[in-house]
Design an enzyme around this catalytic site. Structure first.
Site, short mmCIF file in Angstrom:
data_model
loop_
_atom_site.label_atom_id
_atom_site.label_comp_id
_atom_site.label_asym_id
_atom_site.label_seq_id
_atom_site.Cartn_x
_atom_site.Cartn_y
_atom_site.Cartn_z
N GLY A 237 -8.30 24.41 -14.36
CA GLY A 237 -7.13 23.57 -14.40
C GLY A 237 -5.82 24.61 -13.97
N ARG A 238 -4.66 24.09 -14.20
CA ARG A 238 -3.50 24.88 -13.98
C ARG A 238 -3.49 26.46 -14.51
NH1 ARG A 238 -2.46 20.45 -16.01
NH2 ARG A 238 -1.44 21.30 -17.82
N ILE A 239 -3.79 26.63 -15.74
CA ILE A 239 -3.85 27.93 -16.39
C ILE A 239 -5.04 28.71 -15.79
CG2 ILE A 239 -3.94 29.21 -18.44
CD1 ILE A 239 -2.51 27.10 -20.03
N ARG B 214 -15.98 21.13 -14.11
CA ARG B 214 -16.57 20.07 -13.72
C ARG B 214 -16.40 20.01 -12.00
NH1 ARG B 214 -11.70 18.26 -16.27
NH2 ARG B 214 -10.97 17.50 -14.43
N THR C 232 -8.05 31.90 -25.14
CA THR C 232 -6.70 31.70 -25.29
C THR C 232 -6.38 30.22 -25.57
OG1 THR C 232 -6.25 31.75 -22.95
CG2 THR C 232 -5.97 33.68 -24.47
N ARG D 75 -8.63 26.89 -27.04
CA ARG D 75 -8.77 26.24 -28.36
C ARG D 75 -10.05 26.86 -29.02
NH1 ARG D 75 -4.31 25.36 -27.17
NH2 ARG D 75 -3.37 23.22 -27.73
N GLU E 297 -5.48 27.47 -38.36
CA GLU E 297 -4.64 28.13 -38.31
C GLU E 297 -3.30 27.71 -39.09
OE1 GLU E 297 -3.20 27.83 -34.12
OE2 GLU E 297 -5.00 29.03 -33.64
N HIS F 204 -2.12 33.46 -31.95
CA HIS F 204 -1.84 32.14 -31.11
C HIS F 204 -0.29 32.32 -30.61
CE1 HIS F 204 -2.78 27.36 -30.56
NE2 HIS F 204 -2.12 28.05 -29.51
#
Length: 326
Positions: A153-155, A175, A234, A236, A265, A285
């Site tokens: 994805g974007r990150i 995917r 980084t 979840r 957390e 986090h």
């Protein structure tokens, strides 16, 4: 409107330019953290708009039913910490921008910072030097290593670009449609998930936590990794099956982990196994915790409040509530 902001640990938000969007509203900011339902209910009893900082506080049915004045929950990103069905039943709008237009460069930068820290053992070297020890070992260079991006994805795309800049071979698993995009962007795509886990020297997770991705990384996947490999998370913690990472590290595959996220957390227990293993580089986090990222995120969050106050809610994740909202 009476607006309450929870978990602003360092009292940062009122110093951001976007905070001016709330001018004219009655804003209360809490700088500590509590998950106690009674305490939260007391704090939020008069609240009409609740602002959340990511998933720091769980907003569940028991709490929602004690908040008769709550009309809007405004936040950004995914919302597994909110009982959306109960909010809908109670007439509460949940607005959450999913920031589909740009990645969190802060999170991408932190990801690569953790990769460098783990592969070169930077925190350990700093601690040793301060303790009077000159060098503690010989570590690993990134150039020519294989960087695995699980979730393009974007990150993930941003981290892949950083890897390319460091001379790494980037290998993608995701995917089918995003694998095609990665190939179009010039990155190698693994033939199978098994081959992906077996080949990577550094493997970084970049997926949203949704039902389809919860526990998507299994003990069997981790067992395929090299004993010299680094697993980075980084995104979840529940992307990985419960207990699988600790067991895998104890078994020697992968040999290292770098994490910014935990099952629960905040982590206060210094005996948490992930904090006690020398193979683990961990941060609390902070992937999104920069002033620049806060400005981006809270511009969206406060815009949602302004739109709701004007009678035109935006980024509504439970649109079925709109005809009967409070």
């Amino acid at each position: 409107m009476k607006i309450t902001i929870l978990d602003d640990y360092f009292d940062t938000l009122r110093s951001l330019p976007c905070f001016a969007k709330l001018d004219g509203h009655d804003v209360t900011i809490w700088n500590d953290h509590t998950q106690d339902v009674d305490q939260l209910a007391n704090r939020l009893r008069e609240t009409e708009v609740l602002v959340l900082i990511r998933e720091r506080t769980q907003i569940r049915k028991a709490l929602l039913e004690l908040l008769p004045n709550l009309r809007l929950i405004s936040q950004r990103s995914v919302y597994p910490h909110i009982d959306v069905a109960d909010a809908t039943r109670l007439g509460i709008v949940v607005s959450s921008s999913l920031h589909l237009d740009a990645p969190s460069y802060a999170a991408a930068e932190l990801t690569f910072g953790l990769i460098l820290s783990a592969m070169r053992q930077i925190p350990q070297q700093v601690a040793a030097l301060k303790a009077g020890v000159w060098q503690t070992g010989v570590f690993h260079t990134l150039r020519h290593k294989t960087l695995g991006i699980y979730g393009y994805g974007r990150i993930g795309e941003a981290v892949a670009g950083y890897g390319r800049a460091f001379g790494m071979k980037v290998l993608v698993w995701a995917r089918e449609d995003t694998r095609r995009k990665a190939a179009q962007d010039g990155y190698a795509v693994a033939p199978t998930k098994e081959a992906f886990f077996a080949e990577c020297d550094v493997l970084s997770l970049h997926m949203r936590l949704v039902p389809a991705t919860r526990h998507i990384v299994t003990a069997a996947d981790l067992a395929l990794m090299k004993p010299t490999a680094l697993l980075v998370n980084t995104s979840r913690a529940p992307l990985i099956a419960p207990g699988a990472l600790v067991a895998a590290l104890k078994g020697g595959r992968p040999g290292m982990a770098a994490i910014d996220v935990f099952e629960e957390e905040p982590v206060r227990d210094t005996k948490n196994p992930l904090l006690c293993m020398p193979e683990v580089t961990a941060t609390p986090h902070v992937g999104y915790v920069t002033r620049e990222e806060y400005e981006t995120q809270f511009t969206d969050i406060f815009d949602q409040i302004v739109a709701h106050a004007a009678g035109t809610p935006i980024n509504v994740v439970n649109p079925e509530v709109l005809p009967r909202r409070r």
